[in-house]
Design an enzyme around this catalytic site. Structure first.
Site, PDB file in Angstrom:
ATOM      1  N   ARG A  87      -4.226   6.407   7.453  1.00 43.60           N
ATOM      2  CA  ARG A  87      -3.702   6.894   6.180  1.00 43.60           C
ATOM      3  C   ARG A  87      -4.348   6.087   5.048  1.00 43.60           C
ATOM      4  NH1 ARG A  87       1.552   5.162   3.161  1.00 43.60           N
ATOM      5  NH2 ARG A  87       1.443   6.598   1.421  1.00 43.60           N
ATOM      6  N   HIS A 131      -1.365   6.828  -5.082  1.00 40.36           N
ATOM      7  CA  HIS A 131      -0.798   5.540  -4.668  1.00 40.36           C
ATOM      8  C   HIS A 131      -1.001   4.574  -5.848  1.00 40.36           C
ATOM      9  CE1 HIS A 131       0.283   3.012  -0.917  1.00 40.36           C
ATOM     10  NE2 HIS A 131       0.396   2.199  -1.949  1.00 40.36           N
ATOM     11  N   GLU A 176       5.783   6.500  -2.750  1.00 39.19           N
ATOM     12  CA  GLU A 176       6.850   5.682  -3.339  1.00 39.19           C
ATOM     13  C   GLU A 176       7.021   5.920  -4.848  1.00 39.19           C
ATOM     14  OE1 GLU A 176       6.097   1.610  -2.293  1.00 39.19           O
ATOM     15  OE2 GLU A 176       6.294   1.961  -0.154  1.00 39.19           O
ATOM     16  N   GLU A 370       4.627   3.753   6.317  1.00 39.65           N
ATOM     17  CA  GLU A 370       4.341   2.321   6.148  1.00 39.65           C
ATOM     18  C   GLU A 370       5.467   1.524   6.778  1.00 39.65           C
ATOM     19  OE1 GLU A 370       3.760   0.812   2.162  1.00 39.65           O
ATOM     20  OE2 GLU A 370       2.471   2.509   1.659  1.00 39.65           O
TER      21      GLU A 370
HETATM   22  O1  IFM Z   1       1.435  -2.951  -0.387  1.00 43.68           O
HETATM   23  C1  IFM Z   1       2.519  -2.111  -0.602  1.00 43.68           C
HETATM   24  C2  IFM Z   1       2.095  -0.669  -0.585  1.00 43.68           C
HETATM   25  O2  IFM Z   1       1.074  -0.409  -1.493  1.00 43.68           O
HETATM   26  C3  IFM Z   1       3.263   0.221  -0.925  1.00 43.68           C
HETATM   27  N1  IFM Z   1       4.399  -0.062  -0.073  1.00 43.68           N
HETATM   28  C4  IFM Z   1       4.783  -1.442   0.072  1.00 43.68           C
HETATM   29  C5  IFM Z   1       3.590  -2.291   0.447  1.00 43.68           C
HETATM   30  C6  IFM Z   1       4.017  -3.761   0.612  1.00 43.68           C
HETATM   31  O3  IFM Z   1       4.576  -4.235  -0.565  1.00 43.68           O
END
Ligand code: IFM
Length: 468
Positions: A87, A131, A176, A370
């Site tokens: 990903r 992102h 996110e 993630e």
């Molecule tokens: O590094 C980040 C990522 O870009 C988005 N989710 C959380 C990860 C850790 O903080």
């Protein structure tokens, strides 16, 4: 009859369905570098990181881990580890400089090569469109608090879907949006660094609207590409002993309701067609009357999806704030082991949050897009990186995934965060989340013990399929 003895890794591997997707994840600004090459224009993270005091040690993504130049060898590394999927995210200002107008052919060509290189190696490409690296010009025009940014995002999404959609195994609109809205425009910890509560709620809405409009554009350009959104979700619990029923219990429950409301339901409810939760609309009323929500927006946001991506790191334990009568909330710790980010390690939280999504929302395949941990890794004299805490973290969370699968929750895949150490946003390079260690002076990549462990798990899973 002889007893068949299986080791724990084989047992864990065997508890996942044969088509379960095992991968690792990264994001463009965190790994690519090459910020001014081949027509890329600045994003909000370039200018934010350049401001003194915004990022630890003044680090920036200017070079990052030089993935833009090292892509072929990085894909080879993924192949050596046996990843089934990768990903990555697409840099909007690389593909469409300035965030509007014609496509930048050299920028798009990089992702085209990446996708083909992955497919050549038998690795399924999964792309995220946003992102966090908004083209700077769009921020100068008002950023996500402006409605037009949603329309710009949909245009960009359609362009990418048309170019790559036929080869992608998954396409994620946003990563996110809670972070983009509330860290970017609310408390200013992330780019663009604004601190305006009303603007952060407008940003959250336009991100979700952008997701819905992008879904329409993607379906039109590439109808068969599996489509989803990634939300960072937190199981939220009262910071009270189990079974506590004292007179202040209701205040704790209300703190849970409020935090769960703005962290989870504010995104899950509209994405799953329920509009914004009425109790949270009330909670935020003193900050914003949500006048930017127009008729029909919630229908657009509720675009049908093929999967939901969930990022999970830890649980929120909450208590009513120190000032009775206000909406303040305190976040507490339980004394559990923490990662280098200070986040408590809680694999049961992964189980709880996925179970809750399954129980409370319409059935949708779920991918953990993630999950991972930062630790203060060091390269040993022998050149290895021993990271037993990360191995334990991965094992604990994958065991939770296996239990979810056994309990009928439609978990379809897991992406470790992250493939390799990278630019951890406001923490710069100080926090290492990678399965693969990166020496930032030489750009040397060294798989950590956790990478070898994950690789062995994936091999056991593949062997199990072949033997079946
Ligand atoms: O590094 C980040 C990522 O870009 C988005 N989710 C959380 C990860 C850790 O903080």
């Amino acid at each position: 009859m002889t007893d068949v003895v299986t080791d724990p890794l084989t047992t864990l591997a065997a508890s996942f369905p044969s088509d379960f997707v095992f991968g690792a994840a990264t994001a463009a600004y965190q790994i690519e570098g090459a910020i001014a090459e081949d027509g890329r224009t600045p994003s909000i993270w370039d200018t934010f990181a350049a401001q003194p005091g915004r990022v630890v040690n003044g680090d920036t993504g200017e070079v990052a881990v030089d993935h833009y130049h090292r892509m072929p060898s990085d894909v080879e590394l993924m192949s050596d580890l046996g990843l089934g999927a990768y990903r990555f995210s697409i840099s909007w200002p690389r593909v469409q400089p300035g965030g509007s107008g014609p496509v930048n052919a050299p920028g798009l060509a990089f992702y085209d090569r990446l996708v083909d290189t992955l497919l050549d190696r038998g690795i399924a490409p999964w792309a995220t469109l946003y992102h966090w690296d908004l083209p700077l010009e769009l921020e100068q025009a008002g950023g996500w608090p402006e409605r037009d940014t949603a329309a710009r995002f949909a245009e960009y999404a359609g362009t990418v879907a048309e170019a790559l959609g036929d080869r992608l195994h998954g396409l994620i609109t946003l990563n996110e949006p809670w972070c983009s809205a509330f860290l970017g425009y609310g408390n200013g910890i992330h780019a663009p660094g604004r601190t305006d509560g009303a603007a952060s709620l407008a940003a959250a809405h336009h991100l979700l609207l952008g997701h819905g409009l992008a879904a329409q554009a993607i379906r039109a350009a590439s109808p068969t590409t599996p489509l989803g959104i990634t939300l960072n979700l937190y199981p939220t619990s009262p910071a009270l002993p189990e079974g506590y029923d004292g007179p202040d219990r209701a205040a704790y429950d209300d703190a849970v309701r409020r935090v769960d409301g703005i962290s989870n339901r504010w995104f899950l409810d509209p994405v799953f067609g329920r509009g914004y939760p009425a109790d949270v609309v009330e909670d935020v009323r003193t900050t914003s009357a949500l006048e930017f929500v127009q008729d029909g927006d919630t229908d657009v946001i509720a675009a049908p999806l093929d999967f939901l991506g969930i990022n999970y790191y830890t649980r929120h334990m909450v208590a009513p704030g120190a000032y009775p009568g206000t909406a303040s909330v305190e976040f507490r710790k339980r004394g559990l082991p923490t990662t280098a980010m200070g986040w408590e390690v809680d694999p049961q939280g992964l189980y709880d949050v996925l179970r809750r999504v399954h129980d409370d929302y319409p059935e949708t395949p779920i991918y953990v897009t993630e999950n991972g941990a930062a630790y203060d890794d060091v390269v040993s004299v022998g050149g290895q990186v021993h990271d037993p805490e990360r191995v334990a973290y991965l094992q604990g969370h994958l065991e939770a995934m296996a239990r979810l699968a056994a309990d009928g929750v439609p978990v379809a895949g897991y992406f470790a965060w992250s493939l390799m150490d990278n630019f951890e946003w406001a923490e710069g390079y100080a926090k290492r989340f990678g399965l693969v260690h990166v020496d930032y002076a030489t750009q040397a990549r060294t798989p950590k013990d956790s990478a070898h462990w994950y690789s062995a798990l994936l091999a056991a899973h593949r062997d199990g399929i072949l033997d079946a």
